[in-house]
Design a protein around this motif. Structure first.
Motif, PDB file in Angstrom:
ATOM      1  N   MET A  28      23.984   9.279 -36.328  1.00 22.74           N
ATOM      2  CA  MET A  28      22.544   9.122 -36.116  1.00 22.74           C
ATOM      3  C   MET A  28      22.082  10.021 -34.967  1.00 22.74           C
ATOM      4  SD  MET A  28      21.135   6.783 -38.177  1.00 22.74           S
ATOM      5  CE  MET A  28      19.772   6.107 -37.309  1.00 22.74           C
ATOM      6  N   ILE A  29      22.814  10.045 -33.877  1.00 22.49           N
ATOM      7  CA  ILE A  29      22.452  10.885 -32.727  1.00 22.49           C
ATOM      8  C   ILE A  29      22.474  12.360 -33.126  1.00 22.49           C
ATOM      9  CG2 ILE A  29      23.236  11.683 -30.462  1.00 22.49           C
ATOM     10  CD1 ILE A  29      24.153   8.743 -29.979  1.00 22.49           C
ATOM     11  N   PHE A  30      23.505  12.761 -33.856  1.00 24.96           N
ATOM     12  CA  PHE A  30      23.583  14.148 -34.316  1.00 24.96           C
ATOM     13  C   PHE A  30      22.386  14.512 -35.191  1.00 24.96           C
ATOM     14  CE2 PHE A  30      24.817  17.070 -37.734  1.00 24.96           C
ATOM     15  CZ  PHE A  30      25.065  18.211 -36.992  1.00 24.96           C
ATOM     16  N   LEU A  31      22.028  13.638 -36.139  1.00 27.08           N
ATOM     17  CA  LEU A  31      20.906  13.924 -37.036  1.00 27.08           C
ATOM     18  C   LEU A  31      19.566  13.954 -36.299  1.00 27.08           C
ATOM     19  CD1 LEU A  31      21.967  11.894 -40.188  1.00 27.08           C
ATOM     20  CD2 LEU A  31      21.926  14.382 -39.923  1.00 27.08           C
TER      21      LEU A  31
ATOM     22  N   GLN B 196      10.542  15.311 -38.055  1.00 24.40           N
ATOM     23  CA  GLN B 196      10.412  13.949 -37.567  1.00 24.40           C
ATOM     24  C   GLN B 196      11.665  13.146 -37.919  1.00 24.40           C
ATOM     25  OE1 GLN B 196       7.831  12.684 -35.764  1.00 24.40           O
ATOM     26  NE2 GLN B 196       7.046  14.767 -35.701  1.00 24.40           N
ATOM     27  N   SER B 197      11.978  12.172 -37.114  1.00 24.80           N
ATOM     28  CA  SER B 197      13.153  11.328 -37.333  1.00 24.80           C
ATOM     29  C   SER B 197      12.773   9.865 -37.532  1.00 24.80           C
ATOM     30  CB  SER B 197      14.119  11.452 -36.156  1.00 24.80           C
ATOM     31  OG  SER B 197      14.618  12.753 -36.052  1.00 24.80           O
ATOM     32  N   ASN B 198      11.564   9.608 -38.016  1.00 25.00           N
ATOM     33  CA  ASN B 198      11.131   8.222 -38.168  1.00 25.00           C
ATOM     34  C   ASN B 198      11.974   7.450 -39.173  1.00 25.00           C
ATOM     35  OD1 ASN B 198       9.026   8.390 -36.299  1.00 25.00           O
ATOM     36  ND2 ASN B 198       7.689   9.332 -37.817  1.00 25.00           N
TER      37      ASN B 198
ATOM     38  N   LEU C  32      17.972   2.702 -37.703  1.00 27.24           N
ATOM     39  CA  LEU C  32      18.621   2.275 -36.451  1.00 27.24           C
ATOM     40  C   LEU C  32      18.026   0.967 -35.940  1.00 27.24           C
ATOM     41  CD1 LEU C  32      20.504   2.882 -34.018  1.00 27.24           C
ATOM     42  CD2 LEU C  32      18.554   4.036 -32.988  1.00 27.24           C
ATOM     43  N   TRP C  33      16.690   0.878 -35.890  1.00 27.92           N
ATOM     44  CA  TRP C  33      16.051  -0.328 -35.372  1.00 27.92           C
ATOM     45  C   TRP C  33      16.235  -1.518 -36.302  1.00 27.92           C
ATOM     46  CZ3 TRP C  33      15.677  -0.545 -30.573  1.00 27.92           C
ATOM     47  CH2 TRP C  33      15.296   0.545 -29.804  1.00 27.92           C
ATOM     48  N   ALA C  34      16.266  -1.294 -37.600  1.00 26.60           N
ATOM     49  CA  ALA C  34      16.503  -2.398 -38.537  1.00 26.60           C
ATOM     50  C   ALA C  34      17.923  -2.952 -38.346  1.00 26.60           C
ATOM     51  CB  ALA C  34      16.298  -1.927 -39.976  1.00 26.60           C
TER      52      ALA C  34
ATOM     53  N   LEU D  23      15.310  17.292 -34.140  1.00 25.82           N
ATOM     54  CA  LEU D  23      14.541  17.725 -32.980  1.00 25.82           C
ATOM     55  C   LEU D  23      14.527  19.250 -32.867  1.00 25.82           C
ATOM     56  CD1 LEU D  23      13.032  16.668 -30.421  1.00 25.82           C
ATOM     57  CD2 LEU D  23      15.215  16.858 -29.239  1.00 25.82           C
ATOM     58  N   PHE D  24      15.700  19.869 -33.043  1.00 26.40           N
ATOM     59  CA  PHE D  24      15.779  21.328 -32.971  1.00 26.40           C
ATOM     60  C   PHE D  24      15.046  22.012 -34.120  1.00 26.40           C
ATOM     61  CE2 PHE D  24      19.591  20.798 -30.165  1.00 26.40           C
ATOM     62  CZ  PHE D  24      19.055  21.460 -29.072  1.00 26.40           C
ATOM     63  N   LYS D  25      15.043  21.376 -35.282  1.00 32.75           N
ATOM     64  CA  LYS D  25      14.376  21.949 -36.452  1.00 32.75           C
ATOM     65  C   LYS D  25      12.883  21.621 -36.484  1.00 32.75           C
ATOM     66  CE  LYS D  25      17.001  23.870 -39.416  1.00 32.75           C
ATOM     67  NZ  LYS D  25      16.934  25.293 -39.652  1.00 32.75           N
ATOM     68  N   GLY D  26      12.424  20.776 -35.560  1.00 26.16           N
ATOM     69  CA  GLY D  26      11.018  20.405 -35.535  1.00 26.16           C
ATOM     70  C   GLY D  26      10.642  19.365 -36.575  1.00 26.16           C
TER      71      GLY D  26
END
Length: 103
Positions: free
Chosen positions: A39-42, A52-54, A60-62, A47-50
């Motif tokens: 998850m951190i890697f993705l 969104q990670s929603n 993760l939050w679920a 982030l680098f590719k611009g």
């Protein structure tokens, strides 16, 4: 009582094997570590590719909310309840953001 009778009774009993529980818990912990690293890697890649990670954050939050809910059920601590509700709200918010962005 004969040794074979005792062995047969123990095999039929619904007793949890502590060795199996230990292996299951250890495997679950290692799986969680791999999941979090991925998850951190993705998220960093997005982030680098611009991007969104929603969607990733919703997962993760679920997961976190379910984990904390079970901790609250076991220990009945108010902090676990507050954290559970907060994680659920974060999961729903990220999921809604993901749907709004991809609709």
């Amino acid at each position: 009582m004969d040794y074979n009778d005792i062995l047969k009774i123990n095999k039929q009993a619904k007793i949890n094997d502590e060795g199996i529980e230990f292996v299951d818990n250890r495997a679950r912990r290692k799986g969680e570590i791999v999941l979090m690293c991925l998850m951190i890697f993705l998220v960093i890649y997005n982030l680098f590719k611009g991007l969104q990670s929603n969607d990733l954050m919703a997962i993760l939050w679920a997961y976190t909310s379910v984990l904390l809910l079970h901790k609250y059920k076991a220990y009945r601590r108010k902090t676990d309840l507050v954290a559970t509700v907060s994680a659920m709200v974060a999961a729903i918010a990220n999921l809604l953001l993901y749907f709004l962005q991809t609709w």
